[in-house]
Write an enzyme that holds these catalytic residues in place. Sequence first.
Site, PDB file in Angstrom:
ATOM      1  N   GLU A  49     -12.263   8.636  -9.579  1.00  0.00           N
ATOM      2  CA  GLU A  49     -11.767   8.232  -9.239  1.00  0.00           C
ATOM      3  C   GLU A  49     -12.497   6.800  -8.409  1.00  0.00           C
ATOM      4  O   GLU A  49     -13.399   6.623  -8.127  1.00  0.00           O
ATOM      5  CB  GLU A  49      -9.971   7.606  -8.688  1.00  0.00           C
ATOM      6  CG  GLU A  49      -9.896   7.095  -7.185  1.00  0.00           C
ATOM      7  CD  GLU A  49      -8.569   7.420  -6.883  1.00  0.00           C
ATOM      8  OE1 GLU A  49      -7.163   7.912  -7.916  1.00  0.00           O
ATOM      9  OE2 GLU A  49      -8.400   6.683  -6.063  1.00  0.00           O
TER      10      GLU A  49
ATOM     11  N   GLY B  76       6.706  16.426   1.711  1.00  0.00           N
ATOM     12  CA  GLY B  76       6.586  15.709   3.368  1.00  0.00           C
ATOM     13  C   GLY B  76       7.346  14.531   2.777  1.00  0.00           C
ATOM     14  O   GLY B  76       8.944  14.551   2.641  1.00  0.00           O
TER      15      GLY B  76
ATOM     16  N   HIS C 195      -4.742   3.497  -8.890  1.00  0.00           N
ATOM     17  CA  HIS C 195      -4.171   3.673  -7.767  1.00  0.00           C
ATOM     18  C   HIS C 195      -2.829   2.407  -5.845  1.00  0.00           C
ATOM     19  O   HIS C 195      -3.486   2.218  -5.062  1.00  0.00           O
ATOM     20  CB  HIS C 195      -4.938   4.089  -6.067  1.00  0.00           C
ATOM     21  CG  HIS C 195      -4.982   5.261  -5.570  1.00  0.00           C
ATOM     22  ND1 HIS C 195      -5.529   6.606  -4.895  1.00  0.00           N
ATOM     23  CD2 HIS C 195      -3.772   5.093  -4.444  1.00  0.00           C
ATOM     24  CE1 HIS C 195      -5.296   6.527  -3.704  1.00  0.00           C
ATOM     25  NE2 HIS C 195      -4.317   6.424  -3.829  1.00  0.00           N
ATOM     26  N   ILE C 196      -1.424   1.980  -6.731  1.00  0.00           N
ATOM     27  CA  ILE C 196      -1.198   1.679  -6.693  1.00  0.00           C
ATOM     28  C   ILE C 196       0.277   1.964  -5.445  1.00  0.00           C
ATOM     29  O   ILE C 196       1.120   1.156  -5.551  1.00  0.00           O
ATOM     30  CB  ILE C 196      -1.249   0.290  -7.312  1.00  0.00           C
ATOM     31  CG1 ILE C 196      -0.219   0.633  -8.434  1.00  0.00           C
ATOM     32  CG2 ILE C 196      -2.415  -0.828  -8.224  1.00  0.00           C
ATOM     33  CD1 ILE C 196       0.149  -0.292  -9.597  1.00  0.00           C
TER      34      ILE C 196
ATOM     35  N   ARG D  43      -3.144  12.365  -5.224  1.00  0.00           N
ATOM     36  CA  ARG D  43      -4.745  12.050  -4.938  1.00  0.00           C
ATOM     37  C   ARG D  43      -5.079  13.156  -6.106  1.00  0.00           C
ATOM     38  O   ARG D  43      -4.412  13.716  -6.973  1.00  0.00           O
ATOM     39  CB  ARG D  43      -5.444  13.233  -3.980  1.00  0.00           C
ATOM     40  CG  ARG D  43      -5.394  12.284  -2.617  1.00  0.00           C
ATOM     41  CD  ARG D  43      -6.265  11.056  -2.546  1.00  0.00           C
ATOM     42  NE  ARG D  43      -6.117  10.359  -1.340  1.00  0.00           N
ATOM     43  CZ  ARG D  43      -4.999   9.695  -0.752  1.00  0.00           C
ATOM     44  NH1 ARG D  43      -4.627   9.014  -1.820  1.00  0.00           N
ATOM     45  NH2 ARG D  43      -5.402   9.430  -0.127  1.00  0.00           N
TER      46      ARG D  43
ATOM     47  N   ARG E   3       4.040  24.687   0.938  1.00  0.00           N
ATOM     48  CA  ARG E   3       3.506  25.570   1.506  1.00  0.00           C
ATOM     49  C   ARG E   3       4.526  26.462   2.538  1.00  0.00           C
ATOM     50  O   ARG E   3       4.348  27.770   2.800  1.00  0.00           O
ATOM     51  CB  ARG E   3       2.041  24.387   2.854  1.00  0.00           C
ATOM     52  CG  ARG E   3       1.438  24.981   1.699  1.00  0.00           C
ATOM     53  CD  ARG E   3       0.183  24.145   2.646  1.00  0.00           C
ATOM     54  NE  ARG E   3       0.398  23.227   2.602  1.00  0.00           N
ATOM     55  CZ  ARG E   3      -0.451  21.990   3.561  1.00  0.00           C
ATOM     56  NH1 ARG E   3      -1.028  22.934   5.057  1.00  0.00           N
ATOM     57  NH2 ARG E   3       0.566  21.145   4.481  1.00  0.00           N
TER      58      ARG E   3
HETATM   59  C1  8YV Z   1      -3.944   4.227  -0.266  1.00  0.00           C
HETATM   60  C2  8YV Z   1      -3.010   6.238  -0.281  1.00  0.00           C
HETATM   61  O1  8YV Z   1      -2.780   2.863  -1.082  1.00  0.00           O
HETATM   62  O2  8YV Z   1      -2.275   5.888   2.163  1.00  0.00           O
HETATM   63  C3  8YV Z   1      -2.575   6.756   0.765  1.00  0.00           C
HETATM   64  O3  8YV Z   1      -3.258   8.001   1.455  1.00  0.00           O
HETATM   65  O4  8YV Z   1      -2.914   7.003  -1.109  1.00  0.00           O
HETATM   66  C4  8YV Z   1      -2.942   5.199  -0.548  1.00  0.00           C
HETATM   67  O5  8YV Z   1      -1.825   4.012  -0.157  1.00  0.00           O
HETATM   68  C5  8YV Z   1      -5.389   4.728  -0.873  1.00  0.00           C
HETATM   69  O6  8YV Z   1      -5.903   5.242  -0.135  1.00  0.00           O
HETATM   70  C6  8YV Z   1      -6.537   3.185  -0.530  1.00  0.00           C
HETATM   71  O7  8YV Z   1      -7.454   3.233  -1.224  1.00  0.00           O
END
Ligand code: 8YV
Length: 333
Positions: A273, A160, A291-292, A244, A183
Amino acid sequence: MSPSAPRPRILVTRAIFPEVAQRLSEHFEVESNLDDADWNADEIARRLQDKTGALTFGVERITAELLAQCPALKICANMTVGYNNFDLGAMSAAGVLATNAPDVLTETTADFGFALLMATARRVTESEHFLRAGKWTRWSYQMFSGAEVHGSTLGIIGMGRIGQAIARRGAFGFGMKVIYYNRSRLDGATETQCRATYVSKQELLQAADHVMLVVPYSAASHHTIGVAELALMKPSATLINIARGGIVDDAALAAALRDKRIAAAGLDVFEGEPRVHPDLLTVPNVVLTPHIASATAGTRRDMAMLAVDNLIGYLMHGKAVTPLNASGLQGRI
Ligand code: 8YV
């Protein structure tokens, strides 16, 4: 909305930039979580019952059960691009619009994907821990020898917007050969722009020196990388997950890292998480971040402002900027 109508009520489930809260309060009655308290699902449900909209952060499960308790709710605006916290079918059936926050985080997230790839391949955190522990007493020619990044083969799963931004960095910044699996295959012009070649998932796993995961989470993408896929990768390969938790089978990965079946991994996201699989904490050849990937002040502000644009657009003018289920929406509108 007529000027005399009561203002829509908005729930903001986490702490947010003051200027974002300020902008919301210019249009809505806002209930904020100023202290960033850890509201559980029951707490969120209780506070959402009388609200018209919610600013959510990608972690609040919006389910049919919750929606049944919130008859006034019209929109949930995630300030994230990922939206696997939304049951879109249930939201459409309940007439609740879902929106996400794409585009504004693409380049920042791709930067981080590359940072994690570099740190993992070149063993940045592992060698820093060694230094901080006072173990660096003399230089040796093979100390923290890592994997080449420039000129190597980068395999991207999930092509994507963020995948494409990573491909451009790899191809044009680091002279990498970029292969991808998605996909659906990209059109020729986009492939040329990214200098990326479409291959099967199996071919990618076998050929890539670095595998980068940027695929959205769904039931279909659960454990995209598990025991069988790890077995296909080169023993010298690195695996990076900025997508994810749940895309990778973390237990299988920890075992593969421990047994040196792949060289190293860089993980920004984890199954369940903020808990991290305990076995991942015991292997040295993994770089772990909480998750940064989108975490720069400017980008996070832009993501939050886009969520606010969606709330204002939909509740004040009937049109959101980045809707996810506008066409399937029934009732409540
Ligand atoms: C977020 C992310 O900071 O945008 C998304 O889907 O994974 C990250 O940019 C995160 O999900 C915060 O919960």
